[in-house]
Design an enzyme around this catalytic site. Sequence first.
Site, PDB file in Angstrom:
ATOM      1  N   LYS A  31       0.862  -1.177   0.000  1.00  0.00           N
ATOM      2  CA  LYS A  31       0.000   0.000   0.000  1.00  0.00           C
ATOM      3  C   LYS A  31       0.900   1.229   0.000  1.00  0.00           C
ATOM      4  O   LYS A  31       1.761   1.373   0.874  1.00  0.00           O
ATOM      5  CB  LYS A  31      -0.898  -0.014   1.241  1.00  0.00           C
ATOM      6  CG  LYS A  31      -2.035   0.999   1.231  1.00  0.00           C
ATOM      7  CD  LYS A  31      -3.100   0.597   0.215  1.00  0.00           C
ATOM      8  CE  LYS A  31      -4.374   1.417   0.373  1.00  0.00           C
ATOM      9  NZ  LYS A  31      -5.114   1.084   1.599  1.00  0.00           N
ATOM     10  N   HIS A  32       0.715   2.105  -0.977  1.00  0.00           N
ATOM     11  CA  HIS A  32       1.527   3.311  -1.107  1.00  0.00           C
ATOM     12  C   HIS A  32       3.024   2.984  -1.109  1.00  0.00           C
ATOM     13  O   HIS A  32       3.824   3.615  -0.405  1.00  0.00           O
ATOM     14  CB  HIS A  32       1.189   4.311  -0.009  1.00  0.00           C
ATOM     15  CG  HIS A  32      -0.237   4.758  -0.033  1.00  0.00           C
ATOM     16  ND1 HIS A  32      -0.875   5.160  -1.186  1.00  0.00           N
ATOM     17  CD2 HIS A  32      -1.169   4.834   0.946  1.00  0.00           C
ATOM     18  CE1 HIS A  32      -2.124   5.478  -0.914  1.00  0.00           C
ATOM     19  NE2 HIS A  32      -2.335   5.284   0.375  1.00  0.00           N
ATOM     20  N   HIS A  84      14.776   5.472   0.203  1.00  0.00           N
ATOM     21  CA  HIS A  84      14.146   6.777   0.399  1.00  0.00           C
ATOM     22  C   HIS A  84      13.127   7.076  -0.699  1.00  0.00           C
ATOM     23  O   HIS A  84      13.132   6.448  -1.732  1.00  0.00           O
ATOM     24  CB  HIS A  84      15.206   7.875   0.412  1.00  0.00           C
ATOM     25  CG  HIS A  84      16.063   7.821   1.638  1.00  0.00           C
ATOM     26  ND1 HIS A  84      17.435   7.785   1.580  1.00  0.00           N
ATOM     27  CD2 HIS A  84      15.745   7.786   2.951  1.00  0.00           C
ATOM     28  CE1 HIS A  84      17.923   7.748   2.806  1.00  0.00           C
ATOM     29  NE2 HIS A  84      16.920   7.731   3.659  1.00  0.00           N
ATOM     30  N   ASN A 101      12.835   5.335   7.828  1.00  0.00           N
ATOM     31  CA  ASN A 101      13.480   4.309   8.647  1.00  0.00           C
ATOM     32  C   ASN A 101      12.577   3.078   8.710  1.00  0.00           C
ATOM     33  O   ASN A 101      11.393   3.199   8.974  1.00  0.00           O
ATOM     34  CB  ASN A 101      13.717   4.840  10.053  1.00  0.00           C
ATOM     35  CG  ASN A 101      14.851   5.838  10.121  1.00  0.00           C
ATOM     36  OD1 ASN A 101      15.938   5.558   9.634  1.00  0.00           O
ATOM     37  ND2 ASN A 101      14.610   6.992  10.721  1.00  0.00           N
TER      38      ASN A 101
END
Length: 533
Positions: free
Chosen positions: A284-285, A533, A427
């Site tokens: 999801k996302h 990231h 993180n």
Amino acid sequence: MTADAADLAPLARALISVSDKTGLLDFAKALAERGVELLSTGGTAKMLREAGLKVRDVADITGFPEMMDGRVKTLHPKVHGGLLALRDDDAHVAAMQDHGIEPIDLLVVNLYPFEATVAKGADYGTCIENIDIGGPAMIRAAAKNHAHVAVVIDPEDYPKLLDDMDQHGGKTCPKFRRKLAQRAYSRTAAYDAAVSTWLASAIGDPAPRRRAFAGTLAQTLRYGENPHQSAAFYTDGSNRPGVATAKQWQGKELSYNNINDTDAAFELVAEFDPAEGPACAIIKHANPCGVARGATLLDAYRAAYDCDRISAFGGIVALNRPLDAATAEEIARIFTEVVIAPDADDFAKAVFAAKKNLRLLTTEGLPDPKSPGLAFRQVAGGFLVQDRDNGAVIQSDLKVVTKRAPTSEELNDLLFAWKVAKHVKSNAIVYVKGGATVGIGAGQMSRLDSTRIAARKSADMAEALGLSEPTVKGAVVASDAFFPFADGLLTAAEAGATAVIQPGGSMRDDEVIAAADEAGLAMVFTGQRHFRH
């Protein structure tokens, strides 16, 4: 823009030289029927003649034979003059007459299959021989002179050219020629990008002075991440199994976010070798909300779903084995945007047929998570380029740094958690128990917050499942980067974790190891980080 008669370009002579002969004969016959004289080279000329078409050899026009294994055949003033001459410039017309140069009104060229040759793993010499020289030179010449010349580099444009001729009495209009010119320059740019990228890799240059990337339009998207952003999807020609090469069996077109999330899901599930058992990842996302292995695909899906049922709603499901009917029926119980798998049987497809908004994709394979490749990201004024994160660890790579070594069961879960953490936004904290994630903390500014969020999600899910204690009790935990302080590790221990996998390398490693020993944890270092990231 409406073209007047002066803007229309006559089409009396065409030079055809193609490596991809898809649709060529029908196109060439249609040109001949419209009174277009055909010029050609080598194998293309032979094919046209065998089909009964009248063809003039370029060698007869230039007065020079094809030579040097075909390396030199079109690099001649009578070819390039015919392409570049301005028909409305008296000096150009006079030069053509003085030197016996005939105008070429249409160039039909596609290039040596360099990209396909590289993709097949050909040796250096073979790749070099598949670098086209004459083709790009002619394409660029014809495209520059699009005021008078049409250039076609894709078979899909054959009928469009014929239609344009028919609409304009055998001539071509300027708007269409401009569009063809843009496509031509895009093709030569992509070709040169492929050659330069391959050559940089072949000579071992990780940071060439200039870097170029190219793609082929696969789909114009409704919008980008948000409705006010326009977007499109391009393929890079690498044929890496995944969303770019998949076959879509049903459902509406994929959106920008669908494509991004589906790619994330499939790259994650590919970390788990299907020969070692079924695996499922729910995304999801672009972050996993559940990943699991199981005795069956159905078991793997259920375990992944039970990690975070709330987030799984409207998510992406990726499988490492062909989809079966039982798993399809279970997936269909909730709203799912996309399911992607190496394959799907007819029964599974029939189950999904009733779910018109669900997209089913099959890929005929899994991407190799260890294969090399490049990843790039745009920043203001430039872009960053790096190797794809194909890092992986096996048991022998692990360094036990605590007094207690992990058990064999913990080791299996630690390695599982490490594979998942690689695909979680930093993180990243991942709790795993029994080959399934039971808590995931993603994308927080603090590793401590990720640890807390993952534990809290586990507690919430346990309550929803009616369990007496959080599923994180007795789990192992993975951290994508080192714990800079002992607080995150102690929070994981308080939540119920029994073993830890992390890269190590902090200035405070000794403090973290001491805290782990005091808490009775087993901890291993990988020596490898997985920031995402």
